[in-house]
Design a protein around this motif. Structure first.
Motif, PDB file in Angstrom:
ATOM      1  N   GLN A  60       0.832  -1.203   0.000  1.00  0.00           N
ATOM      2  CA  GLN A  60       0.000   0.000   0.000  1.00  0.00           C
ATOM      3  C   GLN A  60       0.866   1.253   0.000  1.00  0.00           C
ATOM      4  N   LEU A  61       0.324   2.305  -0.608  1.00  0.00           N
ATOM      5  CA  LEU A  61       1.009   3.600  -0.659  1.00  0.00           C
ATOM      6  C   LEU A  61      -0.025   4.696  -0.771  1.00  0.00           C
ATOM      7  N   GLN A  62       0.165   5.746   0.004  1.00  0.00           N
ATOM      8  CA  GLN A  62      -0.630   6.970  -0.164  1.00  0.00           C
ATOM      9  C   GLN A  62       0.327   8.142  -0.228  1.00  0.00           C
ATOM     10  N   ILE A  63       0.168   8.981  -1.237  1.00  0.00           N
ATOM     11  CA  ILE A  63       0.991  10.193  -1.349  1.00  0.00           C
ATOM     12  C   ILE A  63       0.070  11.385  -1.556  1.00  0.00           C
ATOM     13  N   ILE A  64       0.347  12.456  -0.838  1.00  0.00           N
ATOM     14  CA  ILE A  64      -0.449  13.681  -0.925  1.00  0.00           C
ATOM     15  C   ILE A  64       0.461  14.802  -1.409  1.00  0.00           C
ATOM     16  N   SER A  65       0.056  15.458  -2.490  1.00  0.00           N
ATOM     17  CA  SER A  65       0.805  16.589  -3.048  1.00  0.00           C
ATOM     18  C   SER A  65      -0.046  17.843  -2.973  1.00  0.00           C
ATOM     19  N   GLN A  66       0.585  18.960  -2.672  1.00  0.00           N
ATOM     20  CA  GLN A  66      -0.093  20.253  -2.687  1.00  0.00           C
ATOM     21  C   GLN A  66       0.480  21.094  -3.831  1.00  0.00           C
ATOM     22  N   VAL A  67      -0.409  21.624  -4.653  1.00  0.00           N
ATOM     23  CA  VAL A  67       0.003  22.393  -5.826  1.00  0.00           C
ATOM     24  C   VAL A  67      -0.875  23.633  -5.940  1.00  0.00           C
ATOM     25  N   ALA A  68      -0.268  24.790  -6.161  1.00  0.00           N
ATOM     26  CA  ALA A  68      -1.008  26.029  -6.408  1.00  0.00           C
ATOM     27  C   ALA A  68      -1.019  26.307  -7.908  1.00  0.00           C
ATOM     28  N   THR A  69      -2.175  26.670  -8.456  1.00  0.00           N
ATOM     29  CA  THR A  69      -2.277  26.938  -9.893  1.00  0.00           C
ATOM     30  C   THR A  69      -3.090  28.198 -10.163  1.00  0.00           C
ATOM     31  N   GLN A  70      -2.838  28.795 -11.311  1.00  0.00           N
ATOM     32  CA  GLN A  70      -3.721  29.823 -11.859  1.00  0.00           C
ATOM     33  C   GLN A  70      -3.637  29.754 -13.376  1.00  0.00           C
TER      34      GLN A  70
END
Length: 310
Positions: A60-70
């Motif tokens: 099992q694997l969980q990865i969380i990424s945070q990305v800002a976009t416009q």
């Protein structure tokens, strides 16, 4: 359970900050033996990897990424972009296994641009030709296995977003315009057309765009495959005013309900004994028995979701 050691590779959001996208970091957890991120400076991409020991019952694997976009807009009235590095432009003029820049690719591009000399106008002519002649076909399973020269030879320009974007890229490169595909993932609904957005499970929301470079303006964003996708999914006729607007909009605009991963082609995965990939847009898993087919959900499954923070 894996019968031997296993490794997974995942493409991550582009690490270089731009005016339209900024990676804010990643967190992960799971029952892997080791995990981390490596950066490929030549391909300008970051890749997450995790390793499992032999016999792990339920990897099992969980990865969380945070990305800002416009949203990204190209303004033809504004010049003065910072010049790109020479080695990047040189790389964006080269042929690859899947993107030849001679033969029928070159002859088609030369025919399309005719006597046009301005590179922005040349890029627009190629964009218009690809939009008029390609067909978006999501049923094609051999993603990344089609050489665009063979595609042109066949006269059957059907493909997913990668094939359509690479057709644009190859034609630009053949006449000396630096161009590159940009592989990524839709993460939200679209304000343009329902079919150009995604919500819920995003595991099949991969989408490839493109950009080309001109002195003075820098990189200009385009999205020829989404024009073809809208035509197909929204049942737009050639005379539809919505189509006219969309064709103009998607030359020089990216709606950032999408995040970019990388522009890398002919990708060698670090630590892999398998073949070079035409591009890295899907999770890749390899065991002692070889590389899994990323589109074969019977071997492994994954889900992708996105939530807005604003």
């Amino acid at each position: 359970p894996f019968k031997s050691k296993a490794r997974i590779w995942l493409p991550l959001a582009q690490y270089k900050d731009t005016l339209w996208e900024r990676s804010l970091g990643h967190n992960w957890q799971g029952n892997f033996a080791s995990a981390g991120i490596y950066r490929d400076p030549v391909a300008e991409m970051e890749v997450f990897y995790a390793d499992w020991a032999e016999g792990v019952a339920n990897p099992q694997l969980q990865i969380i990424s945070q990305v800002a976009t416009q949203d990204r807009h190209f303004d033809i009235t504004r010049r003065g972009a910072v010049a790109e590095r020479t080695e990047v432009l040189r790389r964006c003029l080269q042929s690859t296994d899947f993107v030849p820049i001679d033969g029928i690719v070159l002859s088609t591009a030369v025919h399309v641009i005719g006597r046009i000399k301005d590179p922005v106008a040349q890029g627009k002519a190629i964009f218009d030709w690809v939009v008029e002649n390609a067909m978006f076909d999501p049923t094609i399973e051999s993603v990344g296995n089609v050489n665009i020269g063979s595609l042109l030879d066949s006269g059957n320009l059907n493909g997913r977003s990668a094939e359509i974007a690479l057709l644009f890229v190859g034609m630009c490169r053949s006449i000396g315009i630096p161009a590159r595909p940009v592989f990524g993932l839709r993460i939200d609904r679209s304000r343009l057309f329902g079919s150009l957005g995604e919500s819920g499970n995003l595991s099949a929301a991969q989408h490839c765009r493109a950009e080309f470079y001109t002195p003075g303006y820098g990189w200009i964003p385009v999205d020829p495959s989404d024009v073809r996708k809208a035509i197909r999914d929204e049942h737009l006729s050639n005379s539809d005013s919505k189509l006219t607007v969309l064709k103009k909009l998607l030359f020089g605009f990216w709606e950032m309900n999408w995040i970019s991963f990388n522009a890398a082609q002919d990708v060698s995965l670090r630590g892999s004994t398998g073949r070079t990939l035409p591009f890295l847009i899907y999770p890749e898993i390899e065991t002692g028995d070889g590389r899994f087919d990323s589109l074969n959900s019977s071997r492994f499954s994954y889900s992708v979701t996105a939530t807005r923070a604003d």
